[in-house]
Design an enzyme around this catalytic site. Structure first.
Site, short mmCIF file in Angstrom:
data_model
loop_
_atom_site.label_atom_id
_atom_site.label_comp_id
_atom_site.label_asym_id
_atom_site.label_seq_id
_atom_site.Cartn_x
_atom_site.Cartn_y
_atom_site.Cartn_z
CB SER A 1 5.28 15.70 45.99
OG SER A 1 6.52 16.09 46.57
CB CYS A 2 7.60 14.35 41.19
SG CYS A 2 6.13 14.06 40.20
CG LEU A 3 7.93 19.69 37.59
CD1 LEU A 3 8.37 20.88 38.44
CD2 LEU A 3 8.72 19.65 36.29
CD1 TRP B 1 8.23 23.32 41.66
CD2 TRP B 1 7.89 23.29 43.85
NE1 TRP B 1 8.74 24.49 42.18
CE2 TRP B 1 8.54 24.49 43.54
CE3 TRP B 1 7.55 23.05 45.19
CZ2 TRP B 1 8.88 25.44 44.49
CZ3 TRP B 1 7.90 24.01 46.14
CH2 TRP B 1 8.55 25.18 45.78
#
Length: 156
Positions: free
Chosen positions: A115-117, A144
């Protein structure tokens, strides 16, 4: 007419799997078109990620920079391995991995979710992991931003 034939032959070789390297980070497509096709569609939804986290059957790796996590927060249970470190981290020996990330190093048969932003960096991390043989890897495309929005909606 020679150029179109050459392009057609080159394209055909790529489709049937004779390409040695791919720009997306896969080591080789030679004879593994099926693996490549699967890797393209390994997105996890918010609900799927919640279920996977509750079942404790995955390692969730957040590939944002450490300062982003400190400033904005993280998905509970995630491990921070910045994108620039993912390739090296997945190739570390287990002792060094544990020392650096305070987690047990995943094996190639473990289920990983990146996952990331907002899903861009996690897709790059996914491609890196698959190229290293972590074929049970997925990514949370919503990142996120989606997680926070969904969590707030669920609590109302």
């Amino acid at each position: 007419m020679v150029l179109p034939r050459l392009l057609l032959r080159t394209g055909l070789r790529a489709v049937i799997g004779s390409v040695e390297a791919a720009p997306c980070g896969l080591k080789s497509l030679k004879g593994s078109c099926h693996k490549f096709c699967i890797a393209v569609s390994k997105d996890v939804t918010y609900k799927e990620l919640k279920n996977l986290l509750n079942s404790k059957s995955i390692m969730l790796i957040d590939v944002r920079e450490t300062w982003e996590i400190l400033e904005h927060g993280k998905i509970p249970g995630s491990v921070n391995i910045p994108l620039a470190e993912v390739g090296e981290a997945l190739q570390m020996n287990p002792r060094d991995f544990k020392q650096k990330y305070d987690e047990v190093k995943p094996s190639k048969s473990d289920s990983l979710v990146f996952s990331c932003l907002a899903g861009v960096r996690s897709k790059v991390a996914l491609d890196t992991a698959i190229s290293l043989g972590f074929n049970r890897s997925q990514h949370y495309a919503g990142g996120w931003k989606e997680w926070v929005t969904c969590e707030v909606s669920e609590k109302k």
